[in-house]
Design a protein around this motif. Sequence first.
Motif, PDB file in Angstrom:
ATOM      1  N   HIS A   1       0.846  -1.198   0.156  1.00 14.93           N
ATOM      2  CA  HIS A   1      -0.114   0.054   0.148  1.00 14.93           C
ATOM      3  C   HIS A   1       1.062   1.237  -0.023  1.00 14.93           C
ATOM      4  CE1 HIS A   1      -3.444  -2.576   1.212  1.00 14.93           C
ATOM      5  NE2 HIS A   1      -2.369  -3.162   2.035  1.00 14.93           N
TER       6      HIS A   1
ATOM      7  N   CYS B   1      -4.798   5.521   0.150  1.00 16.36           N
ATOM      8  CA  CYS B   1      -3.861   4.822  -0.210  1.00 16.36           C
ATOM      9  C   CYS B   1      -3.332   5.004  -1.549  1.00 16.36           C
ATOM     10  CB  CYS B   1      -4.322   3.274  -0.071  1.00 16.36           C
ATOM     11  SG  CYS B   1      -3.194   2.211  -0.786  1.00 16.36           S
TER      12      CYS B   1
ATOM     13  N   GLU C   1      -1.032   3.182  -3.445  1.00 14.17           N
ATOM     14  CA  GLU C   1      -0.630   2.298  -4.365  1.00 14.17           C
ATOM     15  C   GLU C   1      -1.586   1.130  -4.630  1.00 14.17           C
ATOM     16  OE1 GLU C   1       2.856   1.434  -5.821  1.00 14.17           O
ATOM     17  OE2 GLU C   1       1.346   0.523  -6.916  1.00 14.17           O
ATOM     18  N   TYR C   2      -2.012   0.882  -5.498  1.00  9.46           N
ATOM     19  CA  TYR C   2      -3.016  -0.083  -6.040  1.00  9.46           C
ATOM     20  C   TYR C   2      -2.967  -1.413  -5.188  1.00  9.46           C
ATOM     21  CZ  TYR C   2      -5.968  -3.230  -8.324  1.00  9.46           C
ATOM     22  OH  TYR C   2      -7.151  -4.341  -8.418  1.00  9.46           O
ATOM     23  N   CYS C   3      -3.671  -1.618  -4.469  1.00  6.87           N
ATOM     24  CA  CYS C   3      -3.765  -3.028  -3.614  1.00  6.87           C
ATOM     25  C   CYS C   3      -5.004  -3.922  -3.739  1.00  6.87           C
ATOM     26  CB  CYS C   3      -3.613  -2.348  -2.207  1.00  6.87           C
ATOM     27  SG  CYS C   3      -4.905  -1.357  -1.458  1.00  6.87           S
TER      28      CYS C   3
ATOM     29  N   HIS D   1      -9.181  -1.038  -3.140  1.00  2.65           N
ATOM     30  CA  HIS D   1      -8.216   0.034  -3.062  1.00  2.65           C
ATOM     31  C   HIS D   1      -8.833   1.445  -2.963  1.00  2.65           C
ATOM     32  CE1 HIS D   1      -4.644   2.553  -3.898  1.00  2.65           C
ATOM     33  NE2 HIS D   1      -5.402   2.859  -5.079  1.00  2.65           N
TER      34      HIS D   1
ATOM     35  N   MET E   1      -9.582   2.824   0.440  1.00  4.56           N
ATOM     36  CA  MET E   1      -8.707   2.745   1.479  1.00  4.56           C
ATOM     37  C   MET E   1      -8.632   3.992   2.208  1.00  4.56           C
ATOM     38  SD  MET E   1      -5.407   0.270   1.777  1.00  4.56           S
ATOM     39  CE  MET E   1      -4.221   0.696   2.974  1.00  4.56           C
TER      40      MET E   1
HETATM   41 CU   LIG Z   1      -4.291   0.789  -1.956  1.00  7.10          CU
END
Ligand SMILES: [Cu+2]
Lengths: 542, 313
Positions: B143, B178, B180-182, B186, B189
Motif C-alpha cells: 500500500h 492509499c 498504491e493499488y492494492c 483500493h 482505503m
Molecule cells: Cu491501495
Amino acid sequence: MTGEHAVRRGFVRDWLLTVDHKKIGIMYGIACLIFFFLGGAAALLIRTVLWKPGTPEILPGPDSFNQLFTMHGTIMIFLFMIPMLTAAFGNYLIPIMIGARDMAFPRMNLLAFWIFILGGLVILSSFFLGIPDTGWTAYPPYSIQTPGVGLDLWVAAVHILGLSSILGSINIIVTVFNLRASGMTFNRLPLLVWAMLVTAFIQLFGTPALAGAVTTLLLDRHAGTIFYTASMGGDPMLYQHLFWFYSHPAVYVMILPAMGLVSEIIPVFARKPIFGYRAIAYSSVTIGFLGFLVWAHHMFTAGMSLSAGIPFMITSMIIAVPSAIKIFNWLATLWRGSNVFTTPMLYSTFGFMGLFTIGGLSGLYLAAVPVDIHVHDTYFVIGHFHYVLFGGSMMAVLAGIFYWFPKVTGRMYSEKLGLWSFWTSFIGTNLTFFPMFYVGVMGMPRRVFQYDINLQFANDVATIGSYILGIGAILMVTNIIISLRSKVKAPDNPWGAKTLEWSVSSPPPEHNFRETPVVTSTPYDFGVASPRQFNEENVGTR
Amino acid sequence: MDIGWFLPEAIANMAEKVDSLFILISWVSLAIFILVEMLLFIFLIRYRRRRSDDQGLSIHGNTKIEIIWTVIPAIILVIIGVLGSQLTYDIQRPPKDVYTIEVAGKKWAWDFKYPEGFKTTNELRVPEGKNILFKITSNDVIHSFWIPALRMKQDAVPGRQTQFWTGALKKGTYSIPCAEYCGTMHSMMLGKLTVVSQDDFNQFVKSGGKGGTTTSSSASPAEKGKALAQSSGCLNCHAVDSSKLFGPGWGGVYGKSKKLADGSTVMYDDQYIVESIMKPSAKIPEGYTAPMPPQNLTEDEARLIAEYMKTLK
Ligand SMILES: [Cu+2]
Ligand SMILES: [Cu+2]
C-alpha cells in the motif's frame, strides 16, 4: 464457387502468409488500430465511471473497474503503441527508406507478426477466461495473490509479445546494418531510421529484464518459489527494479520512433532542411543509453532510502536535455520555412511538438524527489504520461498515418476530414489530460473510483474531453475508409518529399525498387539559399 | 502571482518547503512552455507558405546555437537537481525528539499503533505542535501511506519498514488515501488524520484511543455499532445495502436464512454474525472461497455491530 475459392486462397497467400515487409507492416497497422479501439473503449468506460465519485454503478462491481484499467494499460502499451511504432511503421518504412528490397529476414518477420497476433489473442482470451486486475505493472505480492487465470494469461502474453519484439528488433538491426543501398551512409540515414535503430537496441536489451520479472512472478504463483514473499526472505522491490529496468526504456521505445516520424514530416512541409541533423540523430542515441539509467525514478517512495533516489533524479534531469535539443531543432526547422498546414503537419507541430513539451515539462516535477514524494502514484502521473504518449506518440502516429497514407494505399485522404480529426483530437487531448495534473496534486491517487467531491468538476471536464477524443478517433477511421473507396489516385510523390519511398510508385511495387537506388545526399535537401532567387528563377520543386 | 490554488492546504513546515520547490519548477516550466509554444506559433504563422511553390531557406544547422540550447537547459536542470537534493536530505533526516506512531496497511484499512500501546483503525489522531515519526509497514500487499496535506508519502511494503516524519502540524482534519493499488477496494482505503490540541490528545490517549472518536455513551447500541463499523473499516468491504463489494452486503439479511459455501444453510442471527466476525473461517457464505481477513474486535463490539446490522434494510 471456384472463383471465390481462388480469391480466398489468394488472400491467405497474398496477405496472411506474405513475407513482403510492406504487407506485414500494413497487417500490423490494422491489428494495432483494432487494439487501439479496444483499449480506447476501456478508457471511455473508465472515464464514464469517473463522472462521479463512488462505487461504479455502470459496472458489475469494483473488480471490473480494476480490470478495466489493467486492460486499458496493457492493450495500449503492448498491443498498440509499441507494435504500431516499431512494427507497423518500422516494417513498412525501414527497408524502403534505406533502399532495400525487404527486411533482412522476411520469414522471421512474418513469424514475429503471427507471434504478436498470438500474444494479442491470449490477452483477448482473458475477457472470457478471467481478466487480470493488477494494473499493467502487476506488482507483487498482490499479483501473486490475485485469484483466477487472468494474471497467468497476462504473463504468458507478455512473454509471447516480448519474443515477437525481440525477433523484430534483431531484424531491424540487421537490416539497417547490412541492407543499406550504396551511398546510404549512416550520416545520410533518414532520422526515422536512426530512431528505429536505437529503439531496436533498447528492446533487445530491455525485454529480457521484463521476461525475468514476470517469469519469477509466475513461479511464485504456481511453483512455490519465494522471490517476492517478504516473510520468507524474498523482496517485492526486486520485481519493481526488474520491471522498470525494462519499462522505463520502453517509454523511449514509444517516443523515439514518434520523434523520428515528425523529423521526417516537418522538413517536408516546411520545405527546409532539418535543422541539426546530427544533433537529432545523436540525441536519439544518447536517450537510448541514458534511458537505462533512470528506472528507479519510479520507486522514489517505494522503500529505498530517499537519498538513494538522488542519482536517479540527476539522470532523469539529464535525459530531458536531449529531448529539449530535439524540440529546439524542430523549432529552428520551422524558422524561415515555407510552412503549409496539411493534416500531418498540424499533428506534428501543434500536436506533437506543442503537447509533448507539456509532457516533458511535467516530467520535471516527477524527477525531483521531494515533489515526486507528493505526486507519485497520483493522477498527476497519469496526466504526465498521457501528454507524452497521447499528446506525443499518438499525435505522431496520426501524423504518420496521414502522411504515408497516399504512399501506402495509392489514394489521397480527405484533407477536410483530416483537419477535423486533428482539431478534435487536439482539443480532446487537452481537455482530458490537463485536469489530471490538478486532481493529482490535490490528492487523487491513480487507479481509484473514489475521489473527493470537490474534484468532480475537473474529473467531468476530463470525461467530456475523452468523449471528444473518441469522436476524433472515429473521424480518423472514417477518413481512412472513405478515402480507400475514393477514386482519386495519389501521385507518386504528393508532398515533394525526398526519402526513397517517394521515388517509387504509390503504392510501391513488390520489391520496392526496379533498380537499386544510389544515394548521394541526406533526404532533407530542401530550400534555396535565398527565397527571392528561387522565385525569380522558378526552379521546380522536385 | 500566487499559484497556491493549484495545491492542497499545507499543514507543516516541510510541506511548505516542498511547495516552494513545486512552485519554482512551475515557474521554470511555465517560462519554457511559453517560449516553446510562442516560437512554435510565431514560426508557423509568420513563415507560412504564401505561394504554392515557395521554398524555405536552406540552412542545415549551426553549432553555436546547438551548444547554447544544450547548455542552458542543462544548467537549469542542474539547479533544480541541486535544490532537490538538499531538500531530499532534509526530508530524510528525522529530528531526535519524535513521537513515533506505527502504521500498518492492510486490505483495505490503516492500522495505527501508538507508543502507549493502543491501536486505532483508519483514525489517526495526533497532537499539534509535536514532531511525529511514522514507521510504516504492511500486513499483506503493498500500500502507500499518503498524507497530501503533508506532501508526504511512503509505500507500506510487507517485510520492510519505511518511514517519514513531520514537524508541528496545524489543527484540522485531513485525508489519508492509499496511493498504491492494492486490490478490489483500493479506492476505498481512506484514513483520516485529525490534528488536535495537546489536551484533547491526552484525553484520547487516556481513553485508549476511543475518546471523542466514537459516539457518546448515551447512544443506542445500534448507533455505537454503526460508528464501530465505520471506524473499523468494515464498510470498505461490506455495503449497507444488499450489493456485493468485496464481502457480502449487509442490507436486508438479518433474520433470513443464508446459504453457505458447503451447501448447508444457517440462520442469519446474532450468533452467526458474532461468529463470522470473531472466527471468519468457521462458516463461509456461498460464492466465497476465502474467509474474511481477521478483524480486531472484541465479542462485545461484534454484538454492537450485530445490533447495527439489524437496522439495515
Ligand atoms: Cu491501495
Ligand atoms: Cu521512467
